[in-house]
Design a protein around this motif. Structure first.
Motif, PDB file in Angstrom:
ATOM      1  N   VAL A  35      -0.160   3.294   7.388  1.00  0.00           N
ATOM      2  CA  VAL A  35       0.534   3.775   6.184  1.00  0.00           C
ATOM      3  C   VAL A  35      -0.307   4.795   5.416  1.00  0.00           C
ATOM      4  N   CYS A  36      -1.476   5.132   5.946  1.00  0.00           N
ATOM      5  CA  CYS A  36      -2.342   6.095   5.257  1.00  0.00           C
ATOM      6  C   CYS A  36      -1.966   7.520   5.644  1.00  0.00           C
ATOM      7  N   THR A  37      -2.114   8.419   4.696  1.00  0.00           N
ATOM      8  CA  THR A  37      -1.744   9.816   4.906  1.00  0.00           C
ATOM      9  C   THR A  37      -2.701  10.479   5.890  1.00  0.00           C
ATOM     10  N   VAL A  38      -2.136  11.325   6.750  1.00  0.00           N
ATOM     11  CA  VAL A  38      -2.911  12.048   7.767  1.00  0.00           C
ATOM     12  C   VAL A  38      -3.158  13.480   7.287  1.00  0.00           C
ATOM     13  N   ASP A  74      -0.401   5.766  -4.560  1.00  0.00           N
ATOM     14  CA  ASP A  74      -0.578   7.172  -4.212  1.00  0.00           C
ATOM     15  C   ASP A  74      -1.578   7.304  -3.061  1.00  0.00           C
ATOM     16  N   GLU A  75      -1.609   8.466  -2.444  1.00  0.00           N
ATOM     17  CA  GLU A  75      -2.373   8.664  -1.217  1.00  0.00           C
ATOM     18  C   GLU A  75      -3.860   8.341  -1.376  1.00  0.00           C
ATOM     19  N   GLY A  76      -4.456   8.830  -2.460  1.00  0.00           N
ATOM     20  CA  GLY A  76      -5.887   8.617  -2.640  1.00  0.00           C
ATOM     21  C   GLY A  76      -6.231   7.154  -2.830  1.00  0.00           C
ATOM     22  N   GLU A  77      -5.471   6.449  -3.654  1.00  0.00           N
ATOM     23  CA  GLU A  77      -5.735   5.034  -3.894  1.00  0.00           C
ATOM     24  C   GLU A  77      -5.524   4.217  -2.628  1.00  0.00           C
ATOM     25  N   ARG A  78      -4.514   4.586  -1.881  1.00  0.00           N
ATOM     26  CA  ARG A  78      -4.226   3.895  -0.621  1.00  0.00           C
ATOM     27  C   ARG A  78      -5.395   4.031   0.346  1.00  0.00           C
ATOM     28  N   ALA A  79      -5.879   5.258   0.539  1.00  0.00           N
ATOM     29  CA  ALA A  79      -6.984   5.497   1.469  1.00  0.00           C
ATOM     30  C   ALA A  79      -8.247   4.790   1.014  1.00  0.00           C
ATOM     31  N   SER A  80      -8.510   4.810  -0.285  1.00  0.00           N
ATOM     32  CA  SER A  80      -9.711   4.161  -0.814  1.00  0.00           C
ATOM     33  C   SER A  80      -9.663   2.653  -0.582  1.00  0.00           C
ATOM     34  N   LEU A  92       0.821  -1.210   0.000  1.00  0.00           N
ATOM     35  CA  LEU A  92       0.000   0.000   0.000  1.00  0.00           C
ATOM     36  C   LEU A  92       0.855   1.260   0.000  1.00  0.00           C
ATOM     37  N   ALA A  93       1.997   1.199   0.678  1.00  0.00           N
ATOM     38  CA  ALA A  93       2.859   2.377   0.768  1.00  0.00           C
ATOM     39  C   ALA A  93       3.370   2.823  -0.594  1.00  0.00           C
ATOM     40  N   ILE A  94       3.303   1.954  -1.594  1.00  0.00           N
ATOM     41  CA  ILE A  94       3.792   2.282  -2.936  1.00  0.00           C
ATOM     42  C   ILE A  94       2.737   3.051  -3.734  1.00  0.00           C
ATOM     43  N   ALA A 102      -7.090  -4.161  10.544  1.00  0.00           N
ATOM     44  CA  ALA A 102      -6.764  -2.953   9.770  1.00  0.00           C
ATOM     45  C   ALA A 102      -5.774  -2.017  10.441  1.00  0.00           C
ATOM     46  N   PHE A 103      -5.382  -2.261  11.692  1.00  0.00           N
ATOM     47  CA  PHE A 103      -4.553  -1.300  12.409  1.00  0.00           C
ATOM     48  C   PHE A 103      -3.254  -1.007  11.657  1.00  0.00           C
TER      49      PHE A 103
END
Length: 555
Positions: A462-465, A436-442, A432-434, A456-457
């Motif tokens: 690795v999700c952007t804050v 982009d931010e939006g795809e990761r969060a989705s 997931l870290a690879i 899920a913790f």
């Protein structure tokens, strides 16, 4: 000060020694001996020189001797030799904090002690967790630290290593100057032993002098700085002293090459494959395998392709695997570790390392230009699927390949233990870290909606804050479902703490309805309703405090 009287007269007209006179021998003992006697006890270590009679009242003799020694030591102190006044701190041109933000920082630093580990946390925000966020916002806005708060800021950074990067950036040149005057803050002096800034990187003589004469931490910082500005120059600098460096130092210097790694580094890394240190060789091989066009990547691909290939014997396309039967000297030179960890088979261990170091584009070509998701979905013969997919995960993370990362992640709604790709949460976090931010969060939001929060913790980490709208709503909805289901609230304390730091503060109003205490449900954990209410109240108050902090830093 205890008195030192002469012998005291008794009613019979004779004299008897007092504790003070009995402690004369004790006075000849050095201070360290008196301390030892006090620590061990006068029964075990009498306060008297070796061979001398022990005082009748040893504890009193010890105290008298210690008092007299104290006076003697104080009277014998010499004035300190005056030193030259330090040079003034370099100017800091950044703007001052708004007054409200300065008061907030003072409050956070004054109340930075960690909360007790036991008992209920209550409804008040945990201020210790807000300091990193406050510093991050202040640094983004380019404010300078108030001079009066620098000591408290450096003390906080000394106690918490996670604060140091942001705290030192905020402290600026005056903080570094101050750290040079107090040994307790020496951790801050990474640039040089005196706290002075790095030399002018355009001055080759200054750079060479620090590289040859500096402390190890200074040299690492220098190499990183040169690498960020001019990668070939950093490589040339490293080459000047490479053969004479210690093995552990060579390993740290080699790790600096990860930043800005490209084909120009290949000749140096190829030489490092023959290093006398096994760890250096392994790191050099890892870096080379991240360069798809490198000679090492080609050699590893040739070996891997001889082990993994399409199985054309059946009616359905599949993957056949024949793991290596030996780990020869050439494989070991290229970074393959011959001895597996305890409980791991040799052949599977060797196979995983070969596949991990092979450029992922090789497999698309080998399997008829199939895309990554189709290759990952192919059945693998003889139960080699987990080993093969795990190695592909490591390759995707190392090569930072988003196409293979998506394929190996699979669909977030699929059961965790089935489906194509990997079931490992740790591997999914790296993949997931690879993205982009939006795809990761989705992806994580859909995963939580399908599976809840128990798995899920690590993914949330690795999700952007702050968490984007869909992800934040997915977390809140999952917490609400857990509360309504009568779950143990303590099982979700980690996610709740993460939500306090990462949820968008705008979610506070939507969460207000969850702060009410629910009636105890049949079969629910005793007292769970009260705990959930407290947890949501603390979450709401923390989000509102974060919003206030951000507003104060707006000026």
């Amino acid at each position: 000060m205890p008195h030192t009287t002469s012998p005291t007269a008794t009613t019979t007209g004779t004299t008897t020694p007092t504790s003070a006179s009995a402690s004369v021998d004790s006075l000849s003992l050095p201070w360290e001996e008196l301390v030892t006697s006090a620590l061990l006890g006068t029964d075990r270590r009498p306060p008297a020189p070796r061979g001398a009679p022990v005082p009748a009242d040893a504890p009193a003799a010890l105290l008298d001797a210690a008092a007299l020694h104290t006076v003697r030591r104080r009277a014998g102190l010499l004035p300190a030799v005056p030193e030259a006044r330090p040079e003034p701190a370099a100017p800091d041109p950044r703007p001052a904090l708004p007054e409200a933000a300065r008061h907030r920082l003072a409050h956070l630093l004054a109340d930075r002690s960690a909360p007790s580990g036991g008992g209920r946390r209550g409804t008040a925000p945990d201020l210790t967790e807000l300091i990193p966020q406050w510093l991050a916002i202040a640094n983004r806005r380019g404010f300078r630290a108030p001079a009066a708060l620098l000591p408290a800021l450096l003390d906080a950074a000394r106690a918490r290593t996670d604060l140091r990067p942001q705290a030192l950036a905020f402290a600026g040149p005056r903080g570094m100057w101050l750290a040079g005057l107090n040994p307790d803050w020496k951790f801050a002096l990474r640039g040089s032993a005196s706290g002075a800034p790095q030399p002018d990187l355009t001055d080759p003589d200054a750079v060479a002098r620090l590289w040859e004469e500096g402390l190890f931490a200074e040299r690492v910082a220098l190499l990183d700085a040169v690498r960020a500005q001019d990668p070939p120059a950093a490589l040339a600098l490293l080459a000047t002293t490479w053969p004479a460096e210690r093995a552990e130092d060579r390993l740290m210097f080699l790790d600096s090459l990860r930043s800005g790694l490209d084909g120009a580094d290949e000749p140096f890394l190829e030489q490092a494959l023959s290093d006398r240190s096994r760890n250096v060789r392994a790191t050099a091989a890892e870096l080379l395998s991240a360069l798809p066009e490198s000679a090492l990547a080609g050699r590893m691909a040739a070996r891997a392709l001889s082990c993994v290939h399409p199985d054309r014997t059946g009616a359905v396309a599949s993957i056949a695997v024949e793991a290596p039967h030996e780990c020869d000297a050439d494989m070991q030179r290229d970074g393959v570790m011959a001895v597996p960890p305890t409980g791991r088979g040799e052949r599977s261990w060797w196979l995983g390392q070969l596949v991990e170091a092979t450029p992922l584009g090789v497999w698309e070509e080998r399997f008829g230009e199939r895309p990554a998701d189709e290759i990952v979905a192919l059945p693998v013969a003889d139960d080699w699927a987990d080993e093969l997919h795990t190695a592909w995960c490591r390759a995707a993370a190392r090569q930072r390949n988003p196409r293979w990362s998506r394929a190996l992640l699979g669909r977030p709604s699929e059961p965790v233990t089935s489906g194509s790709g990997t079931a490992s949460i740790a591997e999914r976090s790296k993949l997931l870290a690879i993205l982009d931010e939006g795809e990761r969060a989705s992806w994580v939001a859909e995963f939580i909606a399908a599976h809840g929060l128990s798995e899920a913790f690590q993914l949330l980490g690795v999700c952007t804050v702050p968490w984007a709208g869909p992800l934040g709503r997915a977390v809140v909805d999952a917490l609400d479902i857990a509360r309504d289901g009568g779950s143990y609230p303590w099982s979700f304390s980690g996610v709740m703490g993460l939500a306090e730091r990462c949820l968008d503060p705008a979610e506070a109003d939507r969460l207000e309805v969850l702060t009410a205490t629910q009636d105890e449900q049949e079969g629910a954990s005793p007292g769970a309703g009260g705990y959930w209410s407290e947890a949501f109240q603390r979450l709401v108050s923390t989000l509102r405090l974060r919003a206030a902090m951000e507003a104060e830093l707006m000026g």
